[in-house]
Design a protein around this motif. Structure first.
Motif, short mmCIF file in Angstrom:
data_model
loop_
_atom_site.label_atom_id
_atom_site.label_comp_id
_atom_site.label_asym_id
_atom_site.label_seq_id
_atom_site.Cartn_x
_atom_site.Cartn_y
_atom_site.Cartn_z
N CYS A 26 1.76 33.61 -2.25
CA CYS A 26 2.77 33.81 -1.21
C CYS A 26 2.79 35.31 -0.92
O CYS A 26 2.97 36.10 -1.85
N PRO A 27 2.64 35.70 0.33
CA PRO A 27 2.63 37.14 0.61
C PRO A 27 3.96 37.83 0.34
O PRO A 27 4.00 39.05 0.24
N TYR A 28 5.03 37.06 0.17
CA TYR A 28 6.35 37.64 -0.10
C TYR A 28 6.74 37.60 -1.58
O TYR A 28 7.57 38.39 -2.02
N LYS A 29 6.16 36.65 -2.33
CA LYS A 29 6.57 36.48 -3.72
C LYS A 29 5.45 36.77 -4.72
O LYS A 29 5.74 37.15 -5.84
N GLY A 30 4.21 36.55 -4.37
CA GLY A 30 3.11 36.83 -5.28
C GLY A 30 2.29 35.59 -5.59
O GLY A 30 2.26 34.64 -4.80
N ASP A 31 1.63 35.61 -6.74
CA ASP A 31 0.76 34.51 -7.16
C ASP A 31 1.54 33.53 -8.02
O ASP A 31 2.18 33.93 -8.99
N ALA A 32 1.45 32.26 -7.67
CA ALA A 32 2.15 31.21 -8.41
C ALA A 32 1.16 30.46 -9.29
O ALA A 32 0.03 30.20 -8.90
N SER A 33 1.63 30.12 -10.48
CA SER A 33 0.91 29.23 -11.40
C SER A 33 1.65 27.90 -11.41
O SER A 33 2.85 27.85 -11.11
N TYR A 34 0.95 26.84 -11.81
CA TYR A 34 1.52 25.50 -11.71
C TYR A 34 1.43 24.74 -13.02
O TYR A 34 0.56 24.99 -13.85
N TYR A 35 2.34 23.77 -13.15
CA TYR A 35 2.38 22.85 -14.27
C TYR A 35 2.53 21.43 -13.73
O TYR A 35 3.16 21.21 -12.70
N SER A 36 1.96 20.50 -14.46
CA SER A 36 2.18 19.08 -14.18
C SER A 36 3.13 18.54 -15.23
O SER A 36 3.33 19.14 -16.29
N ILE A 37 3.70 17.37 -14.92
CA ILE A 37 4.58 16.68 -15.87
C ILE A 37 3.89 15.35 -16.17
O ILE A 37 4.01 14.39 -15.39
N PRO A 38 3.14 15.27 -17.27
CA PRO A 38 2.34 14.07 -17.55
C PRO A 38 3.11 12.76 -17.52
O PRO A 38 2.60 11.75 -17.02
N VAL A 39 4.35 12.74 -17.99
CA VAL A 39 5.13 11.50 -18.00
C VAL A 39 5.35 10.96 -16.59
O VAL A 39 5.56 9.77 -16.40
N GLY A 40 5.22 11.81 -15.58
CA GLY A 40 5.41 11.39 -14.19
C GLY A 40 4.16 10.85 -13.52
O GLY A 40 4.21 10.42 -12.38
N GLY A 41 3.04 10.89 -14.23
CA GLY A 41 1.79 10.36 -13.68
C GLY A 41 1.27 11.21 -12.52
O GLY A 41 1.59 12.39 -12.40
N ASP A 42 0.48 10.56 -11.66
CA ASP A 42 -0.16 11.27 -10.54
C ASP A 42 0.83 11.95 -9.61
O ASP A 42 0.55 13.00 -9.04
N ARG A 43 1.98 11.37 -9.45
CA ARG A 43 3.00 11.94 -8.56
C ARG A 43 3.46 13.32 -9.02
O ARG A 43 3.87 14.16 -8.21
N SER A 44 3.38 13.56 -10.32
CA SER A 44 3.93 14.80 -10.87
C SER A 44 2.87 15.85 -11.20
O SER A 44 3.13 16.79 -11.96
N VAL A 45 1.68 15.70 -10.61
CA VAL A 45 0.65 16.73 -10.76
C VAL A 45 1.09 17.97 -9.98
O VAL A 45 1.54 17.87 -8.84
N ASN A 46 1.02 19.12 -10.61
CA ASN A 46 1.43 20.39 -10.00
C ASN A 46 2.85 20.32 -9.45
O ASN A 46 3.16 20.86 -8.38
N ALA A 47 3.73 19.68 -10.19
CA ALA A 47 5.12 19.49 -9.77
C ALA A 47 6.00 20.72 -9.98
O ALA A 47 7.09 20.80 -9.43
N VAL A 48 5.51 21.66 -10.76
CA VAL A 48 6.31 22.82 -11.16
C VAL A 48 5.53 24.08 -10.84
O VAL A 48 4.32 24.14 -11.08
N TRP A 49 6.22 25.08 -10.30
CA TRP A 49 5.54 26.35 -10.08
C TRP A 49 6.37 27.50 -10.62
O TRP A 49 7.57 27.38 -10.83
N THR A 50 5.68 28.60 -10.87
CA THR A 50 6.33 29.78 -11.42
C THR A 50 5.59 31.03 -10.96
O THR A 50 4.37 31.00 -10.77
N TYR A 51 6.33 32.09 -10.76
CA TYR A 51 5.75 33.40 -10.44
C TYR A 51 5.89 34.25 -11.70
O TYR A 51 6.98 34.74 -12.00
N GLU A 52 4.82 34.39 -12.44
CA GLU A 52 4.88 35.11 -13.72
C GLU A 52 4.93 36.62 -13.54
O GLU A 52 5.41 37.33 -14.40
N ALA A 53 4.42 37.11 -12.42
CA ALA A 53 4.48 38.53 -12.09
C ALA A 53 4.87 38.65 -10.61
O ALA A 53 4.07 39.07 -9.77
#
Length: 122
Positions: free
Chosen positions: A72-99
């Protein structure tokens, strides 16, 4: 490789971050993945508000880091997490800006959830 664009929020693209005094709970199936009273609400331009939840209030053992990233040009680089218990729907369901960029430095050590990839954000 082209340099990534960095933009500063302003009148043409406003971003605000404020403490959310409400309790925020994120669930998938019967599992509570996050429960906090210390969320930050980020409002960006015309996008819907996003609740950023402190990592300390997230069950990080329920998440699996993926190789997916975005910029994001305003926030930076995002990393992602999936939630395995949610199956395919929850792939890359979570994002974070670590820096995150300085303008949004408050969201460092916080994560956000896509509402359509979990069962509940309340």
């Amino acid at each position: 490789m082209a340099d990534k664009v960095v933009k500063i929020p302003g009148a043409d693209h406003q971003i605000s971050i404020e403490a959310n005094p409400s309790r925020i709970v994120v669930k998938i199936g019967r599992k509570t993945v996050a429960d906090t009273s210390a969320a930050l609400t980020l409002r960006e331009a015309s996008y819907p508000p996003v609740q950023y939840i402190p990592r300390r209030d997230v069950d990080m053992t329920a998440l699996t880091r993926t190789e997916h990233t975005s910029h994001c040009p305003y926030k930076g680089d995002a990393s992602y997490y999936s939630i395995p218990v949610g199956g395919d729907r929850s792939v890359n369901a979570v994002w974070t800006y670590e820096a995150p960029f300085e303008a949004v430095a408050q969201i460092k050590d916080y994560v956000a959830f896509y509402p359509d990839r979990v069962d509940e954000i309340s």
